[in-house]
Design an enzyme around this catalytic site. Structure first.
Site, PDB file in Angstrom:
ATOM      1  N   GLU A  34       0.818  -1.212   0.000  1.00  0.00           N
ATOM      2  CA  GLU A  34       0.000   0.000   0.000  1.00  0.00           C
ATOM      3  C   GLU A  34       0.850   1.260   0.000  1.00  0.00           C
ATOM      4  O   GLU A  34       0.510   2.256  -0.635  1.00  0.00           O
ATOM      5  CB  GLU A  34      -0.972  -0.005   1.170  1.00  0.00           C
ATOM      6  CG  GLU A  34      -2.064  -1.067   1.075  1.00  0.00           C
ATOM      7  CD  GLU A  34      -2.957  -0.900  -0.157  1.00  0.00           C
ATOM      8  OE1 GLU A  34      -2.947   0.164  -0.790  1.00  0.00           O
ATOM      9  OE2 GLU A  34      -3.672  -1.870  -0.485  1.00  0.00           O
ATOM     10  N   TYR A 117      -6.736   6.659   3.392  1.00  0.00           N
ATOM     11  CA  TYR A 117      -6.855   5.538   2.467  1.00  0.00           C
ATOM     12  C   TYR A 117      -6.083   4.319   2.963  1.00  0.00           C
ATOM     13  O   TYR A 117      -6.625   3.211   3.064  1.00  0.00           O
ATOM     14  CB  TYR A 117      -6.374   5.901   1.047  1.00  0.00           C
ATOM     15  CG  TYR A 117      -6.120   4.632   0.266  1.00  0.00           C
ATOM     16  CD1 TYR A 117      -7.198   3.904  -0.218  1.00  0.00           C
ATOM     17  CD2 TYR A 117      -4.840   4.104   0.135  1.00  0.00           C
ATOM     18  CE1 TYR A 117      -6.992   2.683  -0.856  1.00  0.00           C
ATOM     19  CE2 TYR A 117      -4.631   2.886  -0.492  1.00  0.00           C
ATOM     20  CZ  TYR A 117      -5.707   2.191  -0.988  1.00  0.00           C
ATOM     21  OH  TYR A 117      -5.510   0.986  -1.593  1.00  0.00           O
ATOM     22  N   ASP A 135     -10.377   5.219  -2.559  1.00  0.00           N
ATOM     23  CA  ASP A 135      -9.235   5.778  -3.274  1.00  0.00           C
ATOM     24  C   ASP A 135      -9.770   6.495  -4.516  1.00  0.00           C
ATOM     25  O   ASP A 135     -10.977   6.659  -4.680  1.00  0.00           O
ATOM     26  CB  ASP A 135      -8.248   4.668  -3.653  1.00  0.00           C
ATOM     27  CG  ASP A 135      -8.782   3.826  -4.802  1.00  0.00           C
ATOM     28  OD1 ASP A 135     -10.015   3.759  -4.969  1.00  0.00           O
ATOM     29  OD2 ASP A 135      -7.977   3.252  -5.551  1.00  0.00           O
ATOM     30  N   CYS A 190     -13.773   1.214 -15.396  1.00  0.00           N
ATOM     31  CA  CYS A 190     -14.314   2.567 -15.221  1.00  0.00           C
ATOM     32  C   CYS A 190     -13.155   3.546 -15.044  1.00  0.00           C
ATOM     33  O   CYS A 190     -13.040   4.237 -14.040  1.00  0.00           O
ATOM     34  CB  CYS A 190     -15.257   2.591 -14.018  1.00  0.00           C
ATOM     35  SG  CYS A 190     -16.274   4.090 -13.898  1.00  0.00           S
ATOM     36  N   CYS A 197     -17.312   1.078 -20.964  1.00  0.00           N
ATOM     37  CA  CYS A 197     -18.684   0.779 -20.549  1.00  0.00           C
ATOM     38  C   CYS A 197     -19.220  -0.487 -21.230  1.00  0.00           C
ATOM     39  O   CYS A 197     -20.136  -1.135 -20.719  1.00  0.00           O
ATOM     40  CB  CYS A 197     -19.598   1.966 -20.845  1.00  0.00           C
ATOM     41  SG  CYS A 197     -19.091   3.496 -20.021  1.00  0.00           S
ATOM     42  N   CYS A 200     -18.589  -3.236 -18.837  1.00  0.00           N
ATOM     43  CA  CYS A 200     -18.814  -2.925 -17.424  1.00  0.00           C
ATOM     44  C   CYS A 200     -20.029  -3.676 -16.879  1.00  0.00           C
ATOM     45  O   CYS A 200     -21.106  -3.657 -17.483  1.00  0.00           O
ATOM     46  CB  CYS A 200     -19.025  -1.427 -17.225  1.00  0.00           C
ATOM     47  SG  CYS A 200     -19.256  -0.976 -15.483  1.00  0.00           S
ATOM     48  N   CYS A 206     -25.888   1.956 -14.231  1.00  0.00           N
ATOM     49  CA  CYS A 206     -25.005   3.098 -13.971  1.00  0.00           C
ATOM     50  C   CYS A 206     -25.765   4.410 -14.155  1.00  0.00           C
ATOM     51  O   CYS A 206     -26.284   4.702 -15.241  1.00  0.00           O
ATOM     52  CB  CYS A 206     -23.807   3.055 -14.918  1.00  0.00           C
ATOM     53  SG  CYS A 206     -22.719   4.494 -14.772  1.00  0.00           S
TER      54      CYS A 206
END
Length: 289
Positions: A34, A117, A135, A190, A197, A200, A206
């Site tokens: 991280e 985060y 995030d 995305c 899309c 997706c 959406c």
DNA sequence: GAGACGTGGGT
DNA sequence: TACCCAAGTCT
């Protein structure tokens, strides 16, 4: 509007095989990953992470090495004070937490280099805690799928965290995969420019697509300053010189790195203030520790 | 709270 | 070629 079921199903079928998702990957490894992933792409992190964990398998191992070794091992991942923060974090975990990476968000937040985060990412991905992880990917997916906007507004914990929290199912495993899945969706599908899309899993629910994909309206997103000729570039050049030297560099040698004296002095002063460089004009400069 | 803070790959 | 963007944090 609940996106979790579709996201979780998509995630379980499409998630990337990343090191930190392997069974038995240690919490320390998640923490290191991280830190490295803060503003650095996955593909550049993976090899550096493997080397890091082989050399320093536990926080105590890193804590027993000098900070200079951490800065050198950080190599060219960028934002090298993250290496310093990670080292300080290892020291704090070793000295104050019995060498065990904490699992609760407030304790994680108290550690150097860990913000909103990263604290949540470690709690969720290393320990399975049910808290929202937000995030830049998550903010973009939520802005589109839930709020019907082209792009998220500026980061705002009071807005972003409750919004993601509202999407988390009760089940621990589903909540974990919702956090990971929304991030993954933002990273792979995305995306900021040219969202895919067509592939997706949320396309038929959406809010942004259903609204006809309206243009971004709010305040213009922050743009990055030019890197060429910036103080950041000079800092990077100075630090590269120091990483490459075992004995440090003289003030004269730094002149060759960046001839213009005012900007060179400003960059060097910043590095000294940040603790990334120690020494002085008489005895020369070197990495800390 | 706006701006500083690295580096490199994609378009 | 430029510009965009990347699992943020700190001051």
């Amino acid at each position: 509007m609940t996106i979790s079921p579709a996201v979780v199903a998509w995630y379980r079928a499409n998630k990337r095989d990343l090191p930190w998702r392997h069974e038995g990957f240690p919490a320390w490894g998640t923490l290191v990953s991280e830190f490295m992933l803060q503003q650095t792409p996955v593909v550049r992190v993976i090899p550096r992470l493997a080397e890091w964990l082989e050399r320093w398998p536990t926080p105590a191992d890193l804590a027993s090495s000098p900070p200079s070794d951490a800065v050198r091992a950080w190599d060219r991942l960028g934002y090298p004070r993250r290496a310093l923060n990670l080292h300080a974090c290892a020291v704090a975990i070793t000295d104050e937490h019995d060498g065990v990476v904490p699992s609760d968000v407030p304790t994680l937040l108290s550690l150097p280099g860990i913000g909103d985060y990263t604290a949540r990412a470690i709690a969720v991905f290393a320990y399975g805690v049910r808290v929202p992880v937000v995030d830049t990917n998550v903010r973009r997916v939520l802005a589109r799928a839930v709020e019907g906007r082209a792009l998220p507004g500026p980061p705002n914990a009071k807005h972003d965290l409750p919004l993601m929290e509202s999407q988390l199912p009760d089940d621990l495993s589903d909540a974990h995969d919702t956090n990971a899945g929304v991030m993954e969706l933002g990273a792979l599908v995305c995306v900021a420019r040219n969202p895919r899309c067509d592939v997706c899993p949320l396309v038929d629910q959406c809010a942004w697509v259903l609204a006809g994909r309206p243009e971004h309206d709010g305040p213009p997103p922050r743009t990055q300053k030019k890197y060429e000729g910036s103080d950041r570039q000079v800092r990077g050049l100075i630090l590269a010189e120091l990483r490459a030297s075992d004995v440090g560099v003289t003030a004269a040698e730094l002149e060759a790195v960046w001839p213009e004296p005012v900007q060179r002095a400003r960059a060097l002063a910043g590095l000294l203030r940040d603790g990334l460089v120690t020494g002085g004009p008489v005895d020369g400069y070197q990495l800390p520790g």
